[in-house]
Design an enzyme around this catalytic site. Structure first.
Site, PDB file in Angstrom:
ATOM      1  N   GLY A  46     -46.788 -11.986 -80.583  1.00  0.00           N
ATOM      2  CA  GLY A  46     -47.467 -10.719 -80.817  1.00  0.00           C
ATOM      3  C   GLY A  46     -48.961 -10.867 -80.655  1.00  0.00           C
ATOM      4  O   GLY A  46     -49.503 -11.979 -80.765  1.00  0.00           O
ATOM      5  N   GLN A  51     -57.751  -8.666 -81.937  1.00  0.00           N
ATOM      6  CA  GLN A  51     -57.802 -10.115 -81.693  1.00  0.00           C
ATOM      7  C   GLN A  51     -58.523 -10.465 -80.400  1.00  0.00           C
ATOM      8  O   GLN A  51     -58.929 -11.614 -80.210  1.00  0.00           O
ATOM      9  CB  GLN A  51     -56.390 -10.710 -81.664  1.00  0.00           C
ATOM     10  CG  GLN A  51     -55.731 -10.767 -83.040  1.00  0.00           C
ATOM     11  CD  GLN A  51     -54.369 -11.394 -82.932  1.00  0.00           C
ATOM     12  OE1 GLN A  51     -53.402 -10.726 -82.571  1.00  0.00           O
ATOM     13  NE2 GLN A  51     -54.269 -12.680 -83.216  1.00  0.00           N
ATOM     14  N   CYS A  93     -50.433 -17.516 -86.088  1.00  0.00           N
ATOM     15  CA  CYS A  93     -51.214 -16.404 -85.531  1.00  0.00           C
ATOM     16  C   CYS A  93     -52.090 -16.966 -84.423  1.00  0.00           C
ATOM     17  O   CYS A  93     -52.649 -18.061 -84.584  1.00  0.00           O
ATOM     18  CB  CYS A  93     -52.087 -15.811 -86.639  1.00  0.00           C
ATOM     19  SG  CYS A  93     -53.207 -14.511 -86.086  1.00  0.00           S
ATOM     20  N   LEU A  94     -52.222 -16.239 -83.319  1.00  0.00           N
ATOM     21  CA  LEU A  94     -53.027 -16.757 -82.200  1.00  0.00           C
ATOM     22  C   LEU A  94     -54.499 -16.913 -82.582  1.00  0.00           C
ATOM     23  O   LEU A  94     -55.227 -17.664 -81.936  1.00  0.00           O
ATOM     24  CB  LEU A  94     -52.884 -15.861 -80.969  1.00  0.00           C
ATOM     25  CG  LEU A  94     -51.504 -15.877 -80.286  1.00  0.00           C
ATOM     26  CD1 LEU A  94     -51.496 -14.953 -79.080  1.00  0.00           C
ATOM     27  CD2 LEU A  94     -51.091 -17.290 -79.888  1.00  0.00           C
ATOM     28  N   HIS A 137     -47.033  -8.296 -89.324  1.00  0.00           N
ATOM     29  CA  HIS A 137     -48.187  -9.160 -89.052  1.00  0.00           C
ATOM     30  C   HIS A 137     -49.197  -8.453 -88.136  1.00  0.00           C
ATOM     31  O   HIS A 137     -50.397  -8.424 -88.420  1.00  0.00           O
ATOM     32  CB  HIS A 137     -47.678 -10.455 -88.410  1.00  0.00           C
ATOM     33  CG  HIS A 137     -48.744 -11.432 -88.010  1.00  0.00           C
ATOM     34  ND1 HIS A 137     -48.791 -12.710 -88.507  1.00  0.00           N
ATOM     35  CD2 HIS A 137     -49.800 -11.324 -87.153  1.00  0.00           C
ATOM     36  CE1 HIS A 137     -49.836 -13.332 -87.986  1.00  0.00           C
ATOM     37  NE2 HIS A 137     -50.463 -12.517 -87.151  1.00  0.00           N
ATOM     38  N   GLU A 138     -48.682  -7.883 -87.043  1.00  0.00           N
ATOM     39  CA  GLU A 138     -49.585  -7.260 -86.062  1.00  0.00           C
ATOM     40  C   GLU A 138     -50.189  -5.976 -86.614  1.00  0.00           C
ATOM     41  O   GLU A 138     -51.364  -5.682 -86.367  1.00  0.00           O
ATOM     42  CB  GLU A 138     -48.863  -6.993 -84.739  1.00  0.00           C
ATOM     43  CG  GLU A 138     -48.299  -8.233 -84.050  1.00  0.00           C
ATOM     44  CD  GLU A 138     -49.308  -9.362 -83.890  1.00  0.00           C
ATOM     45  OE1 GLU A 138     -50.512  -9.090 -83.778  1.00  0.00           O
ATOM     46  OE2 GLU A 138     -48.885 -10.529 -83.915  1.00  0.00           O
ATOM     47  N   HIS A 141     -53.295  -6.610 -88.570  1.00  0.00           N
ATOM     48  CA  HIS A 141     -54.517  -6.848 -87.788  1.00  0.00           C
ATOM     49  C   HIS A 141     -55.309  -5.559 -87.589  1.00  0.00           C
ATOM     50  O   HIS A 141     -56.536  -5.590 -87.509  1.00  0.00           O
ATOM     51  CB  HIS A 141     -54.175  -7.423 -86.405  1.00  0.00           C
ATOM     52  CG  HIS A 141     -53.974  -8.921 -86.393  1.00  0.00           C
ATOM     53  ND1 HIS A 141     -54.971  -9.804 -86.721  1.00  0.00           N
ATOM     54  CD2 HIS A 141     -52.898  -9.677 -86.068  1.00  0.00           C
ATOM     55  CE1 HIS A 141     -54.518 -11.051 -86.599  1.00  0.00           C
ATOM     56  NE2 HIS A 141     -53.255 -10.995 -86.214  1.00  0.00           N
TER      57      HIS A 141
HETATM   58 ZN    ZN Z   1     -52.045 -12.625 -85.902  1.00  0.00          ZN
END
Ligand code: ZN
Length: 182
Positions: A46, A51, A93-94, A137-138, A141
């Site tokens: 995701g 981000q 997480c990226l 999670h997304e 953000h």
């Molecule tokens: Zn993340």
């Protein structure tokens, strides 16, 4: 399509609340393509627009385990309409490269959003699947909330973050008592 730079934990942009998309324009569609390209290149499940430094309420996920065929789902202006249950699972997480630790989430989530053509759809992700966790999670953000804020063990999380030269958990941001026990 361009692979964009993913902002790392500590960047203040990750803490901002993202703005609504007023029109699914060519610019927004191009941004979504960049997000998909960036997510797949980084082997993520995701990615949210903030981000990559874009303050828009957009995220993409692909929670299929096989590389092919791809199953991207694009969420524009998502709204969470139902949450229930609770679970604890490892997450990454990226924006936190190589970091994984236990995070508390709801088990089931129902979300309403617009697709890449501006058409509304609803997804019900149940039983604590990867899809359910990825959506939560997304979505976070877009609110400036990060998975560290949901960590189960703050001290363990801090140790892992320090190992990867990332800032510690922000005690002011920790979310407690939100997820009800089964
Ligand atoms: Zn993340």
């Amino acid at each position: 399509m361009t692979v964009r730079k993913v902002l790392k934990y500590g960047d203040p942009k990750l803490r901002e609340k993202a703005k609504e998309v007023h029109k699914v324009s060519k610019k927004i569609k191009d941004l979504v393509q960049d997000m998909l390209e960036t997510m797949y290149t980084n082997n993520g499940v995701g990615l949210a627009a903030p981000q990559i430094g874009e303050s828009y309420r957009i995220f993409v996920i692909d929670t299929t385990t096989n590389k092919e065929p791809l199953h991207p789902i694009v969420f524009i202006n998502p709204k969470i309409i139902k949450l229930s249950g609770s679970q604890i699972e490892q997450e990454g997480c990226l924006s936190f490269p190589e970091v994984f630790f236990d995070v508390k989430r709801y088990k089931d989530v129902t979300v309403k959003a617009l697709d890449i053509n501006g058409r509304p759809f609803i997804i019900e992700a149940k039983d604590g699947t990867l899809q359910s966790r990825a959506i939560q999670h997304e979505f976070d953000h877009l609110e400036g909330i990060l998975f560290v804020d949901h960590c189960v063990n703050r001290f363990e999380a801090d140790e892992i973050l320090a190992k990867y030269n990332l800032p510690p958990v922000d005690p002011e941001k920790i979310i407690t008592g939100e997820v009800c026990e089964d």
